[in-house]
Each structure stands twice: as structure tokens, then as C-alpha cells.
Design a protein around this motif. Structure first.
Motif, PDB file in Angstrom:
ATOM      1  N   GLU A 406       5.742   6.006  -3.661  1.00  0.00           N
ATOM      2  CA  GLU A 406       4.636   6.943  -3.850  1.00  0.00           C
ATOM      3  C   GLU A 406       3.789   7.048  -2.595  1.00  0.00           C
ATOM      4  OE1 GLU A 406       1.402   7.917  -7.299  1.00  0.00           O
ATOM      5  OE2 GLU A 406       1.557   5.826  -6.654  1.00  0.00           O
ATOM      6  N   ALA A 407       3.518   5.900  -1.941  1.00  0.00           N
ATOM      7  CA  ALA A 407       2.714   5.919  -0.721  1.00  0.00           C
ATOM      8  C   ALA A 407       3.415   6.699   0.385  1.00  0.00           C
ATOM      9  CB  ALA A 407       2.423   4.488  -0.261  1.00  0.00           C
ATOM     10  N   CYS A 408       4.717   6.496   0.518  1.00  0.00           N
ATOM     11  CA  CYS A 408       5.479   7.228   1.537  1.00  0.00           C
ATOM     12  C   CYS A 408       5.443   8.725   1.268  1.00  0.00           C
ATOM     13  CB  CYS A 408       6.922   6.731   1.575  1.00  0.00           C
ATOM     14  SG  CYS A 408       7.115   5.049   2.205  1.00  0.00           S
ATOM     15  N   ALA A 409       5.637   9.105  -0.004  1.00  0.00           N
ATOM     16  CA  ALA A 409       5.625  10.525  -0.357  1.00  0.00           C
ATOM     17  C   ALA A 409       4.245  11.134  -0.106  1.00  0.00           C
ATOM     18  CB  ALA A 409       6.035  10.710  -1.815  1.00  0.00           C
ATOM     19  N   HIS A 410       3.184  10.407  -0.451  1.00  0.00           N
ATOM     20  CA  HIS A 410       1.835  10.919  -0.203  1.00  0.00           C
ATOM     21  C   HIS A 410       1.623  11.167   1.293  1.00  0.00           C
ATOM     22  CE1 HIS A 410       0.540  10.753  -4.224  1.00  0.00           C
ATOM     23  NE2 HIS A 410       0.182   9.484  -4.300  1.00  0.00           N
ATOM     24  N   GLY A 411       2.038  10.215   2.119  1.00  0.00           N
ATOM     25  CA  GLY A 411       1.861  10.376   3.557  1.00  0.00           C
ATOM     26  C   GLY A 411       2.605  11.564   4.105  1.00  0.00           C
ATOM     27  N   VAL A 412       3.833  11.760   3.638  1.00  0.00           N
ATOM     28  CA  VAL A 412       4.629  12.873   4.140  1.00  0.00           C
ATOM     29  C   VAL A 412       4.167  14.197   3.525  1.00  0.00           C
ATOM     30  CG1 VAL A 412       6.975  13.780   4.411  1.00  0.00           C
ATOM     31  CG2 VAL A 412       6.548  11.332   4.684  1.00  0.00           C
ATOM     32  N   ASP A 413       3.584  14.172   2.334  1.00  0.00           N
ATOM     33  CA  ASP A 413       2.937  15.377   1.814  1.00  0.00           C
ATOM     34  C   ASP A 413       1.833  15.845   2.768  1.00  0.00           C
ATOM     35  OD1 ASP A 413       4.469  15.481  -0.485  1.00  0.00           O
ATOM     36  OD2 ASP A 413       2.939  14.578  -1.770  1.00  0.00           O
ATOM     37  N   VAL A 414       1.011  14.915   3.196  1.00  0.00           N
ATOM     38  CA  VAL A 414      -0.075  15.257   4.124  1.00  0.00           C
ATOM     39  C   VAL A 414       0.500  15.735   5.452  1.00  0.00           C
ATOM     40  CG1 VAL A 414      -2.037  14.326   5.414  1.00  0.00           C
ATOM     41  CG2 VAL A 414      -1.712  13.704   3.011  1.00  0.00           C
ATOM     42  N   LEU A 415       1.539  15.049   5.926  1.00  0.00           N
ATOM     43  CA  LEU A 415       2.198  15.485   7.153  1.00  0.00           C
ATOM     44  C   LEU A 415       2.733  16.901   7.002  1.00  0.00           C
ATOM     45  CD1 LEU A 415       3.428  14.743   9.999  1.00  0.00           C
ATOM     46  CD2 LEU A 415       5.505  14.096   8.735  1.00  0.00           C
TER      47      LEU A 415
END
Length: 437
Positions: A406-415
């Protein structure tokens, strides 16, 4: 540059697909770590494992429709064309080389996150005005050839190609020779034309986000880094028969350097200095012989360049003083790497923060304690970074390194949202958010 407005679309990537990519890449160079009982990664730059990882990533780039080029430094760029072929591209990326005791996320999240952004744009049929490029930079860690952020430093012009190619590892193998051996001695020019902007997604490698209970870090810049290699030459002697006052003990001198560095940090005289001796070896390394030679590396970090310079001077003065304390002891100091503190662009930081807000993700601004390719590319264009929260106090360079799916997906969503806004979606193109799978 002016930060994009919040009227631009929000993108959500396929977190499951991103995670599968991370886990598949982590199998290349994988090993079972006896200390932790966990699966780690050992993928030093331009080893066979690194070359295999590079080939996998290039395959994913091509599957996503990217045009791939490799430059003379071995840096890899995958390009997605925009509607305006003359517009400067928006660049993202990081590295996939690792330290010898790594986890699956350091650097890799930025590269694979960039590819996942491209996949999402393809899935939605979104065209951007500006091209989008995903970079894989060579030898970011500096573990093998002794200079960190090496590929991006060459791309930005801080280090020449000739100097980089001549660097050798501990076995005397030159980087240029390894580029040739692994097939990554590309033909594209190593100097990167200034992009429109650069945004890098990376795990935090620290405890700030987790302790603050927030999802995203908006990185304000990177602190200065100084790497020194110190070699102390003493005199081998019998451990039982040589009086203490007649010894030239290189091992003792090395230990004195370690304790002096700790005293420097604790004194507070050098601001927020951090000092680490990450490698130390004595020779001949026998129980009953006074060490004839000692080698150690010193890693200094400081957000204040003036304080860093004072710390370097103090260290050198201490080394010279040690030479006078033991007759016959001599020392040589070689600078391996030195980068100044780098502030990131305020407008790109605002774009990252707005993207996080629009995704409903809590964020804080923070300075990076680690070095990143972004600090080199910042010399070419407006730059910022997205930090992703880690578990276990953000431990990194260790098999326990872990950021959950989830943390990885959140970061790449922002990216993804930041990159899309910077690259400017063509009016009328599909821009609905992709729901989380």
C-alpha cells in the motif's frame, strides 16, 4: 517553473502490478541472509546480477512501448513520446544497483514506479504534450567503484566520462571494462540534455514518516556527503617482544580515528554531522603481529556545507597528528567523493504536495539524509522527490528493508499524478483516475 494547478487529473496506478514487478526484480541477485533469516539482494553495479536486472527492466520498458537508449556511461533511458516532439521531457527514475546486503526497494521503487506510470498512461490512452522518460542510472550506490551517484553525476556533467570509466573496484577491475563485458557500453551521449523537470520516488530510508504517522514525504533537498579513504602505514612487529613505545601500530591509529569521529559528532561543533567508518581492515591480520597497515573509509554527512568543510579539516588534522604520535607511522588520505548540500525546487515540491493532497495522503516536508540521483539532476532542471514510508524505522541497506504494497502504491500514485501534470495531458484525452485494484 510554475507548479501545475490542481485541476489536472489524478492518476492511480495498479498497485498489484507494481508489487509483482518489485518482487520479480528482487529475485535477481537474491541471497539468504544468515543474520536476519530473510531474503536479501546483492546486485552490485555492473556485476552479472546487475546486468540481468538491467535486461529485465529494459524488457519491461519495451513492453510498455518505450524507446530505449543506453549511453556511454551505461545509463538507460526509456522514452514515451509526447504530442510535442520538440518539448523537453519530464524525467523520472532512480537505480537498480544495490549494496551487498540490500532489500528489494532502494532505487528499484523509483525505476519500476516510473515504468508503472507509463503502463497506467497507456491503459488510459492518455497522451501528454511533453515526452516522459524513465531513467536507470549506473552505480548510484558507489559500493563497487567508490563514487556514489556516479551515472547521474556523469549525466549532469559533474564527473567526466573518462574519470568514471577509469575507476576500479577492490579487485582492480575498471568500470569501463565492466560496461563492455556486460554489454552496457552504449553509444548515446553521456551528457543529458536538460529535462523540463525531474521527480524521483524513493523509500525514505529513515523513521520520520512512520513516526509522524504520514504516508508521503515531500523532499526539500539532500545533505552534503564526503567520502574519504584513509590508509595508515605502520611497521609489522612481534606482538610479544616489541615494547609498546617502539611500535608503529597502524591498527591503533585506525581505532583512534574511529573514536575521534564519534567525539566530533557528539561535540556539536559541526552542526548536524554524521560520521561512519563503514570499512576497516588491518594487515597482515594475524593475531600475534602488530598491524603494518590499516585501511578505512569515512562517510561524513552534513546539511551545512561550511560545517562539513570544518569537519573535513578536523579529520585531516587528527590524521596528521597521529603520524607524530608513533615514530614510523605515516598516513595517506584520498577523497573518494564529495557532493554539496542540494536544495530542491520549491515549485516541484509544491506539485508533489498538491498531488498528495489530491490523493488524500498525509505528508510532511523533510531533508534527505541519503544521497540520491536527484541531487545530481538538480543541476540540470527543477527537481524534487517523493518519499515512501518504510517499516522497522525505515531500515535500509539491509534485508529487513520493507515498504508495504500500500505504501509503495501510494508513493507511485503521487509520482504518477505529479508527472502527468508536469508533462501536461493533451486536452480531450482520457484522464479518469484508475481505481485501486
Amino acid at each position: 517553473m510554475t507548479a501545475p494547478t490542481t485541476t489536472a487529473p489524478i492518476l492511480r496506478v495498479d498497485g498489484d502490478r507494481l508489487w509483482r514487478s518489485l518482487m520479480e526484480l528482487a529475485e535477481i541477485g537474491a541471497y539468504d541472509d544468515e543474520r536476519t533469516g530473510l531474503r536479501g539482494v546483492n546486485r552490485l553495479a555492473l556485476t552479472d546480477a546487475d546486468a540481468a536486472g538491467r535486461r529485465l527492466v529494459i524488457g519491461w520498458m519495451r513492453e510498455a512501448g518505450l524507446t530505449v537508449r543506453v549511453d556511454r556511461m551505461g545509463n538507460i533511458y526509456g522514452r514515451r513520446e509526447g504530442a510535442d516532439p520538440d518539448a523537453r521531457p519530464v524525467l523520472t527514475g532512480s537505480h537498480i544497483d544495490s549494496v551487498a546486503t540490500a532489500g528489494a526497494f532502494d532505487g528499484c521503487l523509483g525505476v519500476l514506479g516510473g515504468i508503472e506510470v507509463v503502463r497506467t498512461l497507456n491503459d488510459l490512452g492518455i497522451t501528454t504534450r511533453r515526452p516522459l522518460e524513465v531513467a536507470v542510472f549506473t552505480e548510484e550506490e558507489g559500493t563497487r567503484f567508490g563514487t556514489d551517484m556516479l551515472g547521474s553525476a556523469v549525466a549532469a556533467g559533474r564527473i567526466t566520462l573518462g574519470r568514471a570509466h577509469a575507476l576500479t573496484d577492490r579487485d582492480g577491475v575498471a568500470l569501463g571494462a565492466e560496461l563492455t563485458r556486460t554489454g552496457f557500453d552504449g553509444t548515446a551521449c553521456e551528457r543529458l540534455d536538460p529535462p523540463h523537470a525531474y521527480v524521483e520516488c524513493h523509500i525514505e530510508q529513515g523513521p520520520v514518516l512512520a513516526r509522524a504517522g504520514v504516508d508521503i514525504g515531500v523532499v526539500t533537498g539532500v545533505q552534503g556527503i564526503s567520502w574519504q579513504e584513509i590508509t595508515l602505514h605502520g611497521r609489522a612487529a612481534h606482538a610479544g617482544t616489541t615494547p609498546t613505545e617502539l611500535r608503529a601500530d597502524a591498527g591503533l591509529a585506525a581505532a583512534r580515528i574511529v573514536t575521534h569521529l564519534r567525539a566530533m559528532v557528539e561535540s556539536g561543533a559541526y552542526g548536524e554531522l554524521r560520521a561512519t567508518v563503514g570499512h576497516m581492515a588491518v594487515h597482515p591480520g594475524l593475531t600475534n603481529i602488530v598491524p603494518a597497515r590499516a585501511e578505512l573509509t569515512v562517510d561524513l554527512r552534513n546539511p551545512d556545507d561550511a560545517a562539513m568543510a570544518r569537519a573535513e579539516e578536523d579529520l585531516l588534522s587528527h590524521v596528521r597528528a597521529l603520524e607524530g604520535e608513533q615514530p614510523g607511522l605515516t598516513a595517506s588520505v584520498r577523497r573518494m567523493a564529495r557532493t554539496a548540500a542540494v536544495p530542491f525546487d520549491e515549485e516541484v515540491q509544491k506539485a508533489v504536495a498538491r498531488a498528495a493532497d489530491d490523493h488524500g495522503l498525509a505528508h510532511v516536508s523533510l531533508l534527505s539524509g541519503a544521497g540520491h540521483d536527484a541531487q545530481e539532476i538538480a543541476a540540470l532542471c527543477p527537481t524534487a522527490m517523493v518519499f515512501v514510508r518504510g517499516e522497522y524505522d525505515g531500515i535500509s541497506h539491509n534485508p529487513r528493508e520493507y515498504s508495504n504494497p500500500e505504501a509503495c502504491a501510494h508513493g507511485v500514485d503521487v509520482l504518477a499524478t505529479t508527472l502527468l501534470r508536469l508533462a501536461e495531458p493533451v486536452p480531450g484525452a482520457a484522464t479518469d483516475a484508475v481505481p485501486r485494484s
